[in-house]
Design a protein around this motif. Sequence first.
Motif, PDB file in Angstrom:
ATOM      1  N   ASN A  15       0.807  -1.217   0.000  1.00  0.00           N
ATOM      2  CA  ASN A  15       0.000   0.000   0.000  1.00  0.00           C
ATOM      3  C   ASN A  15       0.848   1.279   0.000  1.00  0.00           C
ATOM      4  O   ASN A  15       0.320   2.360   0.240  1.00  0.00           O
ATOM      5  N   ARG A  22      -2.374   9.415  -0.388  1.00  0.00           N
ATOM      6  CA  ARG A  22      -3.281   9.943   0.632  1.00  0.00           C
ATOM      7  C   ARG A  22      -2.619  11.085   1.415  1.00  0.00           C
ATOM      8  O   ARG A  22      -3.284  11.892   2.037  1.00  0.00           O
ATOM      9  N   ALA A  99      10.946   8.833   1.694  1.00  0.00           N
ATOM     10  CA  ALA A  99      10.821   7.539   1.016  1.00  0.00           C
ATOM     11  C   ALA A  99       9.688   6.732   1.635  1.00  0.00           C
ATOM     12  O   ALA A  99       9.677   6.492   2.844  1.00  0.00           O
ATOM     13  N   LEU A 101       8.598   3.386   2.003  1.00  0.00           N
ATOM     14  CA  LEU A 101       9.218   2.074   1.822  1.00  0.00           C
ATOM     15  C   LEU A 101       8.245   0.941   2.114  1.00  0.00           C
ATOM     16  O   LEU A 101       7.245   1.133   2.755  1.00  0.00           O
TER      17      LEU A 101
ATOM     18  N   VAL B  10       9.433   8.447  10.453  1.00  0.00           N
ATOM     19  CA  VAL B  10       8.147   7.876  10.049  1.00  0.00           C
ATOM     20  C   VAL B  10       8.183   6.356  10.207  1.00  0.00           C
ATOM     21  O   VAL B  10       9.098   5.697   9.712  1.00  0.00           O
ATOM     22  N   ARG B  12       6.084   2.988   9.461  1.00  0.00           N
ATOM     23  CA  ARG B  12       4.950   2.418   8.728  1.00  0.00           C
ATOM     24  C   ARG B  12       4.934   0.889   8.796  1.00  0.00           C
ATOM     25  O   ARG B  12       4.170   0.249   8.117  1.00  0.00           O
ATOM     26  N   LYS B  13       5.838   0.331   9.606  1.00  0.00           N
ATOM     27  CA  LYS B  13       5.926  -1.128   9.637  1.00  0.00           C
ATOM     28  C   LYS B  13       5.632  -1.693  11.015  1.00  0.00           C
ATOM     29  O   LYS B  13       5.958  -1.085  12.032  1.00  0.00           O
ATOM     30  N   ILE B  19      12.989  -6.089  11.717  1.00  0.00           N
ATOM     31  CA  ILE B  19      13.729  -5.325  12.728  1.00  0.00           C
ATOM     32  C   ILE B  19      13.534  -3.807  12.589  1.00  0.00           C
ATOM     33  O   ILE B  19      13.984  -3.042  13.433  1.00  0.00           O
ATOM     34  N   TYR B  20      12.837  -3.378  11.522  1.00  0.00           N
ATOM     35  CA  TYR B  20      12.775  -1.933  11.245  1.00  0.00           C
ATOM     36  C   TYR B  20      12.254  -1.114  12.426  1.00  0.00           C
ATOM     37  O   TYR B  20      12.782  -0.052  12.732  1.00  0.00           O
ATOM     38  N   PHE B  22      12.287  -1.716  15.688  1.00  0.00           N
ATOM     39  CA  PHE B  22      13.268  -1.692  16.774  1.00  0.00           C
ATOM     40  C   PHE B  22      14.413  -0.720  16.452  1.00  0.00           C
ATOM     41  O   PHE B  22      14.743   0.173  17.244  1.00  0.00           O
ATOM     42  N   GLU B  23      14.993  -0.881  15.275  1.00  0.00           N
ATOM     43  CA  GLU B  23      16.141  -0.025  14.952  1.00  0.00           C
ATOM     44  C   GLU B  23      15.714   1.421  14.682  1.00  0.00           C
ATOM     45  O   GLU B  23      16.497   2.349  14.887  1.00  0.00           O
ATOM     46  N   SER B  24      14.483   1.631  14.235  1.00  0.00           N
ATOM     47  CA  SER B  24      13.992   3.008  14.062  1.00  0.00           C
ATOM     48  C   SER B  24      13.824   3.686  15.413  1.00  0.00           C
ATOM     49  O   SER B  24      14.053   4.886  15.557  1.00  0.00           O
ATOM     50  N   LEU B  43       2.004   5.445  11.173  1.00  0.00           N
ATOM     51  CA  LEU B  43       0.869   5.260  10.278  1.00  0.00           C
ATOM     52  C   LEU B  43       0.955   3.889   9.613  1.00  0.00           C
ATOM     53  O   LEU B  43       1.951   3.185   9.784  1.00  0.00           O
ATOM     54  N   ASP B  44      -0.093   3.546   8.881  1.00  0.00           N
ATOM     55  CA  ASP B  44      -0.194   2.201   8.301  1.00  0.00           C
ATOM     56  C   ASP B  44       0.115   1.168   9.403  1.00  0.00           C
ATOM     57  O   ASP B  44      -0.238   1.384  10.551  1.00  0.00           O
ATOM     58  N   SER B  85      -5.306   5.216   9.893  1.00  0.00           N
ATOM     59  CA  SER B  85      -4.578   3.951  10.089  1.00  0.00           C
ATOM     60  C   SER B  85      -5.111   3.202  11.306  1.00  0.00           C
ATOM     61  O   SER B  85      -5.243   1.973  11.285  1.00  0.00           O
ATOM     62  N   PHE B 119      13.132  10.668   8.049  1.00  0.00           N
ATOM     63  CA  PHE B 119      13.714   9.325   8.015  1.00  0.00           C
ATOM     64  C   PHE B 119      12.580   8.308   7.960  1.00  0.00           C
ATOM     65  O   PHE B 119      11.552   8.473   8.610  1.00  0.00           O
ATOM     66  N   SER B 120      12.786   7.245   7.203  1.00  0.00           N
ATOM     67  CA  SER B 120      11.810   6.157   7.191  1.00  0.00           C
ATOM     68  C   SER B 120      12.569   4.853   7.015  1.00  0.00           C
ATOM     69  O   SER B 120      13.729   4.846   6.605  1.00  0.00           O
ATOM     70  N   ALA B 121      11.891   3.760   7.376  1.00  0.00           N
ATOM     71  CA  ALA B 121      12.543   2.454   7.230  1.00  0.00           C
ATOM     72  C   ALA B 121      11.484   1.411   6.912  1.00  0.00           C
ATOM     73  O   ALA B 121      10.306   1.650   7.096  1.00  0.00           O
TER      74      ALA B 121
ATOM     75  N   LEU C   6      21.124   7.672   3.089  1.00  0.00           N
ATOM     76  CA  LEU C   6      20.943   6.579   4.044  1.00  0.00           C
ATOM     77  C   LEU C   6      20.555   5.314   3.281  1.00  0.00           C
ATOM     78  O   LEU C   6      19.623   5.341   2.473  1.00  0.00           O
ATOM     79  N   ASN C   8      19.347   1.450   3.749  1.00  0.00           N
ATOM     80  CA  ASN C   8      18.756   0.567   4.767  1.00  0.00           C
ATOM     81  C   ASN C   8      18.788  -0.918   4.422  1.00  0.00           C
ATOM     82  O   ASN C   8      18.345  -1.731   5.226  1.00  0.00           O
ATOM     83  N   TYR C  40      22.521   1.510   7.479  1.00  0.00           N
ATOM     84  CA  TYR C  40      21.787   1.122   8.687  1.00  0.00           C
ATOM     85  C   TYR C  40      20.947  -0.107   8.382  1.00  0.00           C
ATOM     86  O   TYR C  40      20.813  -0.512   7.227  1.00  0.00           O
ATOM     87  N   HIS C  41      20.360  -0.687   9.416  1.00  0.00           N
ATOM     88  CA  HIS C  41      19.615  -1.942   9.260  1.00  0.00           C
ATOM     89  C   HIS C  41      20.515  -2.945   8.487  1.00  0.00           C
ATOM     90  O   HIS C  41      21.723  -2.928   8.666  1.00  0.00           O
ATOM     91  N   ARG C  84      25.640  -6.573  15.337  1.00  0.00           N
ATOM     92  CA  ARG C  84      24.535  -7.527  15.347  1.00  0.00           C
ATOM     93  C   ARG C  84      24.599  -8.474  14.148  1.00  0.00           C
ATOM     94  O   ARG C  84      24.240  -9.633  14.223  1.00  0.00           O
ATOM     95  N   VAL C 127      16.681   8.682   1.555  1.00  0.00           N
ATOM     96  CA  VAL C 127      16.668   7.350   2.158  1.00  0.00           C
ATOM     97  C   VAL C 127      16.368   6.292   1.095  1.00  0.00           C
ATOM     98  O   VAL C 127      15.442   6.453   0.293  1.00  0.00           O
TER      99      VAL C 127
END
Lengths: 101, 121, 130
Positions: A15, A22, A99, A101, B10, B12-13, B19-20, B22-24, B43-44, B85, B119-121, C6, C8, C40-41, C84, C127
């Motif tokens: 999504n 949105r 981004a 993702l 941000v 979204r997971k 792991i996103y 946790f590390e975020s 969100l999401d 969400s 930042f997003s992951a 960045l 990931n 990262y990650h 890790r 990113v």
Amino acid sequence: MAMLYTVNKSPLERNALESCLRHATVGTAILLIEDGVYGAMAQTAFTPALEQALQKLHIYALKPDIEARGIQDKILPGIALVDYGGFVDLVAQHSPVMAWL
Amino acid sequence: MATKKKIMIVNRKAPHGTIYAFESLEMALITAAFDQDVTLAFLDDGVYQLVKNQDTRPIETKNFTRAYRALPDYEIEKIYVERESLNARGLTPADLAVAVEVLDADTLAQRIMQQDVVFSA
Amino acid sequence: MKFTVLVNEGPYTHQASDTAFHFTKAALEKGHHVLRVFFYHDGVLNATALSVPPRDDRDVVKRWSTLAQQYQLDLVACIAAAERRGILDSEDAKRHGLEMDNLAPRFRISGLGQLVEAAIQADRVVVFGD
């Protein structure tokens, strides 16, 4: 300054593009990259949503990713194609960059 | 540093499956230490990160989600959760472990637009 | 303009590292300044010296190292994420009593603060992930 969103997921699998749209205010630029370029295709189940988005947003797609996926003849008119240099220019012209993702 | 930057992280997971989240969270805590204007947005599936009563003992992973409750101690006070969400997942703020500000998608979009860094992951 | 990038995701599984590389290279060729590429990650896996791709494919790790050498690019892998996942420089290896290290040339390992610092200094942060 208008912002730039990048989306790297097919809209038929995740999504990310739907959620990105949105949260796109008028004038926002969206760059479809990687599997996100499937979202730039005409005649998919997602195409109507994209056509609607084109009314208020600037939508770009990364040409190397389109060519890699063999969909160069199926791109919806109104979507501007850029190369990596064009990607850099879009980043320089917009802020912030986010981004999806 | 002369001026503070507006930095949004941000999420979204969902937690645990990858792991996103946790590390975020680690990124959020480090960012806060730099005395910047930090915002966390959920969100999401990211809203699942904040659900209370998470117990990771049965899956034998570290329960990092406890740290969300400590965010105000790190002076991260802007924690936004998107209303649409939450609704799509049958959740309300009462289901969350931390006090948050619930924003609709349009308002959240405005807040994203005001950032210097996202930042997003 | 000053950019911070960045990354990931690791090499090969996801396209993120490829896209980040092409973006970074294009930015440098256009005369922009890339302050730092931060990994990262799973992105820290781009920093392994032990990647041996088949000859008919791109060498993602070496490509980053070469670009760093050409442009004095600062490639930094997050220490917590790297330890890790088994990416260690000689100092980390010594500290943990391990006999081998595997950090690829031109990469360095440091804290997440290096990402935040570079983000504060940059005009733009981009990113790449999945």
